[in-house]
Design a protein around this motif. Structure first.
Motif, PDB file in Angstrom:
ATOM      1  N   PRO A 239     -38.863  70.592  -8.633  1.00  0.00           N
ATOM      2  CA  PRO A 239     -40.410  70.125  -8.684  1.00  0.00           C
ATOM      3  C   PRO A 239     -41.081  71.099  -9.508  1.00  0.00           C
ATOM      4  N   ARG A 240     -42.475  70.357  -9.843  1.00  0.00           N
ATOM      5  CA  ARG A 240     -43.144  71.069 -10.652  1.00  0.00           C
ATOM      6  C   ARG A 240     -43.905  72.347 -10.122  1.00  0.00           C
ATOM      7  N   ARG A 241     -43.880  73.573 -10.310  1.00  0.00           N
ATOM      8  CA  ARG A 241     -44.559  74.402 -10.120  1.00  0.00           C
ATOM      9  C   ARG A 241     -45.853  75.109 -10.778  1.00  0.00           C
ATOM     10  N   GLY A 242     -46.727  75.608 -10.227  1.00  0.00           N
ATOM     11  CA  GLY A 242     -48.106  76.308 -10.821  1.00  0.00           C
ATOM     12  C   GLY A 242     -48.415  75.368 -12.089  1.00  0.00           C
ATOM     13  N   ALA A 243     -48.515  75.968 -13.330  1.00  0.00           N
ATOM     14  CA  ALA A 243     -49.127  75.115 -14.434  1.00  0.00           C
ATOM     15  C   ALA A 243     -48.240  74.102 -14.578  1.00  0.00           C
ATOM     16  N   GLN A 244     -47.221  73.996 -14.310  1.00  0.00           N
ATOM     17  CA  GLN A 244     -46.496  72.626 -14.884  1.00  0.00           C
ATOM     18  C   GLN A 244     -46.870  71.425 -14.163  1.00  0.00           C
ATOM     19  N   LEU A 245     -47.644  71.573 -12.934  1.00  0.00           N
ATOM     20  CA  LEU A 245     -48.150  70.568 -12.108  1.00  0.00           C
ATOM     21  C   LEU A 245     -49.218  69.602 -12.991  1.00  0.00           C
ATOM     22  N   ASN A 246     -49.915  70.160 -13.746  1.00  0.00           N
ATOM     23  CA  ASN A 246     -50.866  69.435 -14.851  1.00  0.00           C
ATOM     24  C   ASN A 246     -50.125  68.685 -15.762  1.00  0.00           C
ATOM     25  N   GLU A 247     -48.746  68.752 -15.952  1.00  0.00           N
ATOM     26  CA  GLU A 247     -47.971  67.997 -17.038  1.00  0.00           C
ATOM     27  C   GLU A 247     -47.421  66.542 -16.531  1.00  0.00           C
ATOM     28  N   LEU A 248     -48.224  65.585 -16.967  1.00  0.00           N
ATOM     29  CA  LEU A 248     -47.803  64.166 -16.560  1.00  0.00           C
ATOM     30  C   LEU A 248     -46.781  63.497 -17.575  1.00  0.00           C
ATOM     31  N   GLU A 249     -46.836  63.950 -18.649  1.00  0.00           N
ATOM     32  CA  GLU A 249     -46.038  63.368 -19.723  1.00  0.00           C
ATOM     33  C   GLU A 249     -46.403  62.050 -20.226  1.00  0.00           C
ATOM     34  N   ILE A 250     -47.603  61.749 -20.638  1.00  0.00           N
ATOM     35  CA  ILE A 250     -48.202  60.545 -20.800  1.00  0.00           C
ATOM     36  C   ILE A 250     -47.835  59.665 -21.914  1.00  0.00           C
ATOM     37  N   ILE A 251     -47.459  58.442 -21.946  1.00  0.00           N
ATOM     38  CA  ILE A 251     -47.280  57.778 -23.119  1.00  0.00           C
ATOM     39  C   ILE A 251     -48.543  57.034 -23.238  1.00  0.00           C
ATOM     40  N   GLN A 252     -49.052  56.723 -24.337  1.00  0.00           N
ATOM     41  CA  GLN A 252     -50.266  55.918 -24.564  1.00  0.00           C
ATOM     42  C   GLN A 252     -49.645  54.685 -25.132  1.00  0.00           C
ATOM     43  N   ASP A 253     -50.279  53.387 -24.674  1.00  0.00           N
ATOM     44  CA  ASP A 253     -49.643  52.116 -24.918  1.00  0.00           C
ATOM     45  C   ASP A 253     -48.146  52.135 -24.722  1.00  0.00           C
ATOM     46  N   GLY A 254     -47.855  52.307 -23.715  1.00  0.00           N
ATOM     47  CA  GLY A 254     -46.449  52.408 -23.266  1.00  0.00           C
ATOM     48  C   GLY A 254     -45.841  51.297 -22.460  1.00  0.00           C
ATOM     49  N   SER A 255     -44.666  51.197 -22.497  1.00  0.00           N
ATOM     50  CA  SER A 255     -43.816  50.087 -21.811  1.00  0.00           C
ATOM     51  C   SER A 255     -42.721  50.620 -21.051  1.00  0.00           C
ATOM     52  N   VAL A 256     -42.288  50.013 -19.834  1.00  0.00           N
ATOM     53  CA  VAL A 256     -41.165  50.566 -19.184  1.00  0.00           C
ATOM     54  C   VAL A 256     -40.273  49.187 -19.097  1.00  0.00           C
ATOM     55  N   LEU A 257     -39.078  49.326 -19.414  1.00  0.00           N
ATOM     56  CA  LEU A 257     -37.816  48.457 -19.352  1.00  0.00           C
ATOM     57  C   LEU A 257     -37.071  48.640 -18.121  1.00  0.00           C
ATOM     58  N   VAL A 258     -36.955  47.656 -17.209  1.00  0.00           N
ATOM     59  CA  VAL A 258     -36.218  47.785 -15.992  1.00  0.00           C
ATOM     60  C   VAL A 258     -35.038  47.035 -16.312  1.00  0.00           C
ATOM     61  N   VAL A 259     -33.756  47.356 -15.953  1.00  0.00           N
ATOM     62  CA  VAL A 259     -32.739  46.524 -15.885  1.00  0.00           C
ATOM     63  C   VAL A 259     -31.866  46.918 -14.400  1.00  0.00           C
ATOM     64  N   GLY A 260     -31.842  45.743 -13.660  1.00  0.00           N
ATOM     65  CA  GLY A 260     -31.582  45.669 -12.313  1.00  0.00           C
ATOM     66  C   GLY A 260     -32.204  46.543 -11.651  1.00  0.00           C
ATOM     67  N   ASP A 261     -31.985  47.453 -10.872  1.00  0.00           N
ATOM     68  CA  ASP A 261     -32.790  48.268  -9.917  1.00  0.00           C
ATOM     69  C   ASP A 261     -33.275  49.573 -10.305  1.00  0.00           C
ATOM     70  N   ARG A 262     -32.803  49.686 -11.790  1.00  0.00           N
ATOM     71  CA  ARG A 262     -32.884  51.082 -12.513  1.00  0.00           C
ATOM     72  C   ARG A 262     -33.905  50.961 -13.529  1.00  0.00           C
ATOM     73  N   ILE A 263     -34.293  52.011 -14.080  1.00  0.00           N
ATOM     74  CA  ILE A 263     -35.176  52.164 -15.537  1.00  0.00           C
ATOM     75  C   ILE A 263     -34.353  52.574 -16.576  1.00  0.00           C
ATOM     76  N   HIS A 264     -34.503  51.373 -17.416  1.00  0.00           N
ATOM     77  CA  HIS A 264     -33.509  51.423 -18.606  1.00  0.00           C
ATOM     78  C   HIS A 264     -34.125  52.409 -19.651  1.00  0.00           C
ATOM     79  N   SER A 265     -35.301  52.103 -20.097  1.00  0.00           N
ATOM     80  CA  SER A 265     -36.203  53.183 -20.963  1.00  0.00           C
ATOM     81  C   SER A 265     -37.556  53.016 -20.785  1.00  0.00           C
ATOM     82  N   VAL A 266     -38.279  53.950 -21.202  1.00  0.00           N
ATOM     83  CA  VAL A 266     -39.433  54.177 -21.184  1.00  0.00           C
ATOM     84  C   VAL A 266     -39.965  54.713 -22.664  1.00  0.00           C
ATOM     85  N   GLY A 267     -41.003  54.210 -23.223  1.00  0.00           N
ATOM     86  CA  GLY A 267     -41.666  54.322 -24.519  1.00  0.00           C
ATOM     87  C   GLY A 267     -42.618  53.608 -24.903  1.00  0.00           C
TER      88      GLY A 267
END
Ligand code: NIG
Ligand code: FE
Length: 422
Positions: free
Chosen positions: A20-48
């Motif tokens: 889990p994220r604790r303390g200050a780490q809770l503020n880190e969402l790791e955002i990708i601007q203009d991003g896409s998510v590729l899904v293969v089957g029931d899983r995430i293949h890649s994000v970028g």
């Protein structure tokens, strides 16, 4: 099944990183601007970034979902709900508006016991239909996993009925993780003899629940009108010995020391915490037990005493947020509303609230390795929201901003026509 490309989102909140994220780490969402998510089957293949993703081999044959201008984030993980219940408690609601207190209403025949009476009489089929309707609404609000507690049965037949309903509806359309809360309040048959009820729980019901694999967690409500600290300890020790993971409803109405006990016993989470104070805060913050805050119940009961979220975060706690969806204290299943309450009433930042409602909710269900963030290899559980900046999710309140929800790579909301007709 063709790969799926969720393309061109203004922001993809990946929540990659510590769980889990604790303390200050809770503020880190790791955002990708203009991003896409590729899904293969029931899983995430890649994000970028969309540019990079479009060049992937799998993306070329993919079906495309246009997310342009929108925010994509992991599906909400609602780690504390009382999902299976027969009906709303509207008389209690009006009595409270008229000034009566929660405890007072319970003593007058309302409260949890009235829900128990109604549930015992209801057929499993009917309970199932009601819960299924809620699950579809959860999905419509962007939630892809819920925990569900028993605890409105309080005898073996009715407790097992609830747990079986949850097992049956799991996956329709979202995941349901079952918790045994036979220790919600002592059964009415044991009035004046709560110890005997605890004996029954520990000696008879818990072993059956375990043997039939009907629950993953055991929860106890440690408070006035429910169970003492000693009784709570007995029940939790028995559950732990059987191999169940532990949760505790702690310090909701009164400070009983349940938080310390939960930490001592290695509970996965302690939930509520409105009356958490002093040393207990530090003990919890320094432990591996997750502090699950439920501002919906404080709001609905018209109180202004919210859990000390800021102090918990400052001391480094792993904070999660959940709805506590139930007919007595928190009749909402919308995590977006919970985020709004967390920010306006408990002064969490929107980023902290989103971490608490996704990756930390997953950790509170021991599911962080498979859900709660958008990372390659995890289940493709995600929501696409009708906003361009994630802070809007907590800013607007009482609204549903979800445009689409996917669970395990399948669109579960908006539902297909035949689903909505059921
Ligand atoms: O989480 N705290 C106890 N249980 C529920 C309320 C249950 C009810 O009133 O039906 C809660 O707030
Ligand atoms: Fe609860």
């Amino acid at each position: 099944m063709r790969p799926l490309l969720i393309r061109g989102a203004r922001q993809v909140l990946t929540l990659r990183g510590p769980a889990p994220r604790r303390g200050a780490q809770l503020n880190e969402l790791e955002i990708i601007q203009d991003g896409s998510v590729l899904v293969v089957g029931d899983r995430i293949h890649s994000v970028g970034s969309s540019r990079r993703m479009e060049n992937l081999k799998e993306a070329r044959s993919a079906e495309v979902i246009d997310a342009s201008g929108r925010v994509v984030l992991p599906g909400f993980v609602d780690s504390h709900t009382h999902l299976v219940f027969p009906a709303a408690r509207l008389d209690d609601f009006e009595r409270r508006i008229d000034g009566a207190g929660y405890q007072e209403i319970a003593q007058q025949g309302g409260g949890i016991y009235s829900t128990v009476r109604a549930l015992r009489q209801m057929s499993p089929r009917r309970l199932e239909m009601i819960a299924l309707r809620w699950l579809r609404l959860f999905a419509s609000c962007g939630t892809t996993t819920v925990e569900g507690k028993s605890g409105y049965g309080l005898n073996p037949a009715a407790e097992l009925k609830i747990l079986r309903v949850m097992k049956k509806i799991n996956g329709w359309p979202i995941q349901v993780i079952p918790t045994f809360l036979g220790a919600h309040v002592p059964a009415p048959e044991f009035e004046g003899a709560p110890e005997e009820y605890v004996d029954r729980l520990v000696e008879e019901l818990l072993p059956v629940v375990r043997r039939r694999r009907l629950a993953e967690f055991c929860d106890v409500f440690c408070d006035v009108g429910a169970f003492t600290l000693d009784q709570t300890r007995r029940i939790l020790l028995a559950a732990r010995a059987l191999g169940l993971s532990l949760k505790v409803h702690a310090e909701q109405w009164t400070r009983r020391g349940a938080t310390r006990l939960a930490v001592e016993l290695g509970a996965v989470s302690v939930d509520h915490l409105e009356k958490l104070e002093g040393e207990d805060l530090r003990i919890l913050a320094e432990s591996n037990t997750i502090a699950t805050l439920l501002p919906g119940s404080v709001f609905h009961l018209g109180s202004d005493q919210y859990a000390p979220a800021r102090r918990l975060i400052q001391q480094g706690a792993a904070v999660a947020l959940a709805t506590d969806f139930n007919p007595g204290t928190s009749p909402t299943l919308n995590m977006q509303m919970i985020l709004a309450l967390a920010c306006t009433q408990m002064k969490m930042t929107p980023a902290e609230a989103i971490s608490a409602a996704t990756i930390n909710g997953a950790a509170a269900l021991r599911r962080a390795p498979e859900i709660g963030s958008l990372e390659p290899g995890k289940y493709a559980d995600l929501a696409i929201l009708e906003v361009g900046d994630y802070r809007e999710i907590a800013y607007y309140f009482g609204m549903n901003l979800v445009r689409m929800t996917l669970r395990r790579g399948q669109v579960v909301w908006p539902a297909a026509a035949e689903e909505t007709e059921r």
